[in-house]
Design an enzyme around this catalytic site. Structure first.
Site, PDB file in Angstrom:
ATOM      1  N   ASN A  56      -4.914  -2.907  -6.001  1.00 52.23           N
ATOM      2  CA  ASN A  56      -4.999  -4.344  -5.719  1.00 52.23           C
ATOM      3  C   ASN A  56      -3.882  -5.066  -6.475  1.00 52.23           C
ATOM      4  O   ASN A  56      -3.466  -4.653  -7.562  1.00 52.23           O
ATOM      5  CB  ASN A  56      -6.369  -4.917  -6.089  1.00 52.23           C
ATOM      6  CG  ASN A  56      -6.809  -4.653  -7.510  1.00 52.23           C
ATOM      7  OD1 ASN A  56      -6.467  -3.635  -8.104  1.00 52.23           O
ATOM      8  ND2 ASN A  56      -7.581  -5.553  -8.075  1.00 52.23           N
ATOM      9  N   ILE A  57      -3.385  -6.131  -5.855  1.00 48.90           N
ATOM     10  CA  ILE A  57      -2.323  -6.932  -6.467  1.00 48.90           C
ATOM     11  C   ILE A  57      -2.737  -8.395  -6.386  1.00 48.90           C
ATOM     12  O   ILE A  57      -2.865  -8.946  -5.286  1.00 48.90           O
ATOM     13  CB  ILE A  57      -0.972  -6.723  -5.746  1.00 48.90           C
ATOM     14  CG1 ILE A  57      -0.572  -5.233  -5.789  1.00 48.90           C
ATOM     15  CG2 ILE A  57       0.114  -7.594  -6.382  1.00 48.90           C
ATOM     16  CD1 ILE A  57       0.723  -4.909  -5.058  1.00 48.90           C
ATOM     17  N   GLU A  58      -2.983  -8.980  -7.547  1.00 46.31           N
ATOM     18  CA  GLU A  58      -3.473 -10.360  -7.586  1.00 46.31           C
ATOM     19  C   GLU A  58      -2.322 -11.360  -7.674  1.00 46.31           C
ATOM     20  O   GLU A  58      -1.161 -10.991  -7.871  1.00 46.31           O
ATOM     21  CB  GLU A  58      -4.434 -10.521  -8.768  1.00 46.31           C
ATOM     22  CG  GLU A  58      -5.645  -9.612  -8.593  1.00 46.31           C
ATOM     23  CD  GLU A  58      -6.719  -9.792  -9.640  1.00 46.31           C
ATOM     24  OE1 GLU A  58      -6.451 -10.398 -10.704  1.00 46.31           O
ATOM     25  OE2 GLU A  58      -7.837  -9.311  -9.384  1.00 46.31           O
ATOM     26  N   GLU A  69      -7.335  -1.623  -0.515  1.00 47.50           N
ATOM     27  CA  GLU A  69      -7.496  -0.935   0.776  1.00 47.50           C
ATOM     28  C   GLU A  69      -6.447  -1.399   1.778  1.00 47.50           C
ATOM     29  O   GLU A  69      -5.857  -0.599   2.507  1.00 47.50           O
ATOM     30  CB  GLU A  69      -8.880  -1.214   1.383  1.00 47.50           C
ATOM     31  CG  GLU A  69     -10.055  -0.801   0.538  1.00 47.50           C
ATOM     32  CD  GLU A  69     -10.567  -1.942  -0.322  1.00 47.50           C
ATOM     33  OE1 GLU A  69      -9.767  -2.537  -1.081  1.00 47.50           O
ATOM     34  OE2 GLU A  69     -11.757  -2.234  -0.254  1.00 47.50           O
ATOM     35  N   CYS A 100     -14.430  -4.931   0.898  1.00 44.37           N
ATOM     36  CA  CYS A 100     -14.789  -6.304   1.261  1.00 44.37           C
ATOM     37  C   CYS A 100     -14.691  -6.477   2.783  1.00 44.37           C
ATOM     38  O   CYS A 100     -14.109  -5.647   3.490  1.00 44.37           O
ATOM     39  CB  CYS A 100     -13.896  -7.308   0.537  1.00 44.37           C
ATOM     40  SG  CYS A 100     -12.242  -7.484   1.249  1.00 44.37           S
ATOM     41  N   CYS A 103     -11.198  -6.418   4.376  1.00 40.39           N
ATOM     42  CA  CYS A 103     -10.614  -5.069   4.442  1.00 40.39           C
ATOM     43  C   CYS A 103     -11.273  -4.240   5.541  1.00 40.39           C
ATOM     44  O   CYS A 103     -10.612  -3.438   6.198  1.00 40.39           O
ATOM     45  CB  CYS A 103     -10.741  -4.367   3.094  1.00 40.39           C
ATOM     46  SG  CYS A 103      -9.569  -5.036   1.894  1.00 40.39           S
TER      47      CYS A 103
END
Ligand code: THU
Length: 142
Positions: A56-58, A69, A100, A103
């Site tokens: 994940n990249i915030e 994903e 989620c 995704c």
């Protein structure tokens, strides 16, 4: 990394299960998650046998965050592999998390029947097919 982890039975994954799981675990270390501190790693197995992993990249503008994903599926598609047979989702938690809703919809584009394997820091593995997690996914039918 824990040793002697139980490998779930999946005819589809066969002897690639641990490789896929390890890719998801390993890439979670690359998570960019300064806001949530919630590390996620995903790895997809394509029908060509490729494995693509991403975290994940915030973002400071929270809503533009990319989930692991979707990021992993995008890596596969960028490499020309649009058929995903399985995805492993690793979260650094005691119990596994499931993908989620966004995704689920994103992944269903690349095979609504793909296997979804959710793993965490304990041996429990949650296994689904994507269409179990997202029945009646949105499709454009004109
Ligand atoms: N996240 C994922 O990477 N996958 C999901 O399916 C749900 C959430 C990430 C987004 C955000 O960086 C963090 O987890 C907390 O929501």
């Amino acid at each position: 990394m824990k040793k002697n982890r139980k490998i779930p039975t999946s005819k589809l994954l066969g002897d690639r299960a641990e490789e896929l799981f390890e890719a998801a675990r390993r890439v979670s270390e690359m998570a960019y998650c300064p806001y949530s501190h919630f590390h996620v790693g995903a790895a997809v197995l394509t029908s060509d046998g490729g494995i693509f992993a991403a975290p994940n990249i915030e973002n400071a503008s929270y809503s533009v965050t990319i989930c692991a994903e979707r990021n992993a599926a995008a890596q596969a598609v960028a490499a020309g592999q649009k058929s995903i047979v399985a995805i492993a989702l690793y979260t650094r938690t005691a119990t596994p998390s499931t993908p989620c809703g966004a995704c689920r919809q994103f992944l269903s584009e690349f095979n609504p029947r793909m296997e979804v394997h959710c793993i965490s820091d304990r041996d429990e593995v949650l296994r689904f097919t994507l269409d179990e997690l997202l029945p009646n996914a949105f499709v454009i039918s004109l």
